[in-house]
Design a protein around this motif. Structure first.
Motif, mmCIF file in Angstrom:
data_model
loop_
_atom_site.group_PDB
_atom_site.id
_atom_site.type_symbol
_atom_site.label_atom_id
_atom_site.label_comp_id
_atom_site.label_asym_id
_atom_site.label_seq_id
_atom_site.Cartn_x
_atom_site.Cartn_y
_atom_site.Cartn_z
ATOM 1 N N UNK A 97 2.312 -0.768 -9.768
ATOM 2 C CA UNK A 97 1.191 -1.110 -8.897
ATOM 3 C C UNK A 97 1.690 -1.037 -7.459
ATOM 4 N N UNK A 98 0.930 -0.352 -6.619
ATOM 5 C CA UNK A 98 1.315 -0.220 -5.211
ATOM 6 C C UNK A 98 0.151 -0.596 -4.323
ATOM 7 N N UNK A 99 0.426 -1.365 -3.284
ATOM 8 C CA UNK A 99 -0.548 -1.671 -2.233
ATOM 9 C C UNK A 99 0.035 -1.222 -0.906
ATOM 10 N N UNK A 100 -0.689 -0.378 -0.181
ATOM 11 C CA UNK A 100 -0.176 0.104 1.098
ATOM 12 C C UNK A 100 -0.961 1.309 1.577
ATOM 13 N N UNK A 101 -0.302 2.165 2.315
ATOM 14 C CA UNK A 101 -0.967 3.285 2.956
ATOM 15 C C UNK A 101 -1.274 4.397 1.954
ATOM 16 N N UNK A 102 -2.221 5.255 2.330
ATOM 17 C CA UNK A 102 -2.577 6.400 1.487
ATOM 18 C C UNK A 102 -1.373 7.302 1.289
ATOM 19 N N UNK A 103 -0.651 7.581 2.353
ATOM 20 C CA UNK A 103 0.452 8.529 2.276
ATOM 21 C C UNK A 103 1.552 8.023 1.336
ATOM 22 N N UNK A 104 1.926 6.743 1.470
ATOM 23 C CA UNK A 104 2.953 6.200 0.583
ATOM 24 C C UNK A 104 2.421 6.078 -0.843
ATOM 25 N N UNK A 105 1.140 5.739 -0.973
ATOM 26 C CA UNK A 105 0.537 5.671 -2.297
ATOM 27 C C UNK A 105 0.577 6.995 -3.016
#
Length: 363
Positions: A97-105
């Motif tokens: 599960x990741x929460x953050x920017x579009x690019x890092x996602x």
């Protein structure tokens, strides 16, 4: 799991159970580090998973006191590190599960695809608010001000652009600017905290400069201030905004509310949906039926009606992120737990007769 039931084939019954992912990895952001570090970890634990959390290296100070509170035997571990640690985590877990920017996602999704594990992504937003003629303008101004400046706008569900019916624009703008001027910084006893990252302050300043250069008018705030070694931005209200400006199209992550006049609901919806994001939105109108009609046309996962940014406080509503604001199951409602479970079916044949589709053989 559902109770066993007869299948469509005579003599066959269908049952099943749910199997949790063995190890879930959580890569959490620098804003709301404790809350967003646990908002996925707790449902995963409830589902029966072990959880490994890698918070942002920008805001790690909560880790040590949190781990003092974790009881022995709870399968939760928190590790420190930068992006390289997060990349290594993806190779170790059964779901991420990741929460953050579009690019890092997108980078996390690619890494997860390489090792064939599911990735649940909660990414950026550029949440619009629509204020139609006939709305309670004082209420709309108060709600949008909070929705756009709480936590200094450093929330994925922050209101970041406002479309107002032309006939209500001037009155709404005056109300919004008047209220914003009364909201101070935490270093002065007010509610607006500092900008967490220096590059965040630089981004806000660049967007404001671009907006002013393209004709926007600053009514409150509008500058980055330095106090006690930190960067601060007062609630900033802009008018004369349009989609030629970065502040209307790119995520700001600051307490900035650009306002644009529109000619009715159709233009408001078209502009609100003119974005690569689709996290959430807000609609203010009267009667409620008009607000709901507009809300149903918006390409976003959660719509606050006659309020703003309610997803920060109301967690019962299951939702999906639209467009590039995310991917995967809802982190709200019952689905917040169910997404960490794999369904297994048991197909039980209780008939003594041979199945007619078996290959015929001699006795």
């Amino acid at each position: 799991p559902p109770a066993e039931r007869p299948a469509s084939l005579p003599g066959v019954f269908v049952g099943g159970d749910a199997v949790p992912y063995e190890l879930v990895g959580v890569i959490s952001p620098y804003n709301f580090p404790l809350l967003l570090g646990l908002i996925d970890a707790v449902p995963a634990l409830a589902a029966g998973c072990a959880v490994l959390v890698k918070p942002s290296e920008v805001t790690p100070r909560f880790i040590e006191p949190l781990m003092r509170l974790v009881p022995d035997g709870l399968p939760l571990q928190v590790v420190e590190g930068d992006g390289r640690t997060g990349a290594a985590l993806v190779d170790l877990v059964d779901a991420v599960v990741f929460t953050g920017s579009v690019e890092t996602g997108q980078a996390v999704a690619r890494a997860a695809a390489r090792v064939f594990v599911p990735a649940f992504l909660e990414l950026g937003g550029k949440d619009p608010a629509i204020v139609l003629a006939g709305a309670d303008l004082d209420r709309a101004a108060a709600a949008i001000l909070w929705g756009g400046t709480a936590n200094a706008g450093q929330s994925c569900q922050s209101i970041e652009r406002v479309y107002v019916a032309r006939e209500a624009h001037d009155e709404f703008l005056a109300l919004l600017a008047g209220k914003a001027a009364q909201v101070g910084l935490t270093c002065e006893g007010g509610p607006i905290g500092p900008i967490i990252r220096p590059d965040g302050a630089e981004k806000i300043a660049a967007q404001l400069a671009d907006a002013v250069a393209r004709g926007a008018i600053v009514h409150t705030g509008g500058t980055i201030e330095r106090h006690g070694g930190g960067h601060w931005c007062r609630p900033t209200v802009l008018s004369g905004a349009d989609h030629s400006m970065l502040v209307m199209t790119e995520e700001t992550f600051g307490p900035v509310l650009p306002v644009m006049a529109v000619d009715g609901p159709d233009e408001a919806v078209a502009l609100a949906d003119d974005s690569r994001y689709g996290l959430s939105a807000a609609v203010f109108a009267a009667p409620e039926e008009q607000a709901m009609a507009v809300a149903a046309r918006l390409r976003a996962g959660a719509i606050s009606v006659n309020d703003a940014s309610l997803t920060a406080l109301v967690h019962e509503g299951e939702k999906h992120s639209f467009r590039r604001s995310g991917l995967g199951g809802s982190r709200m409602g019952d689905a917040s737990i169910a997404r960490f479970l794999r369904r297994r079916a048991f197909l039980v044949n209780r008939s003594d007769a041979a199945d007619p589709w078996w290959h015929p053989t001699k006795e």
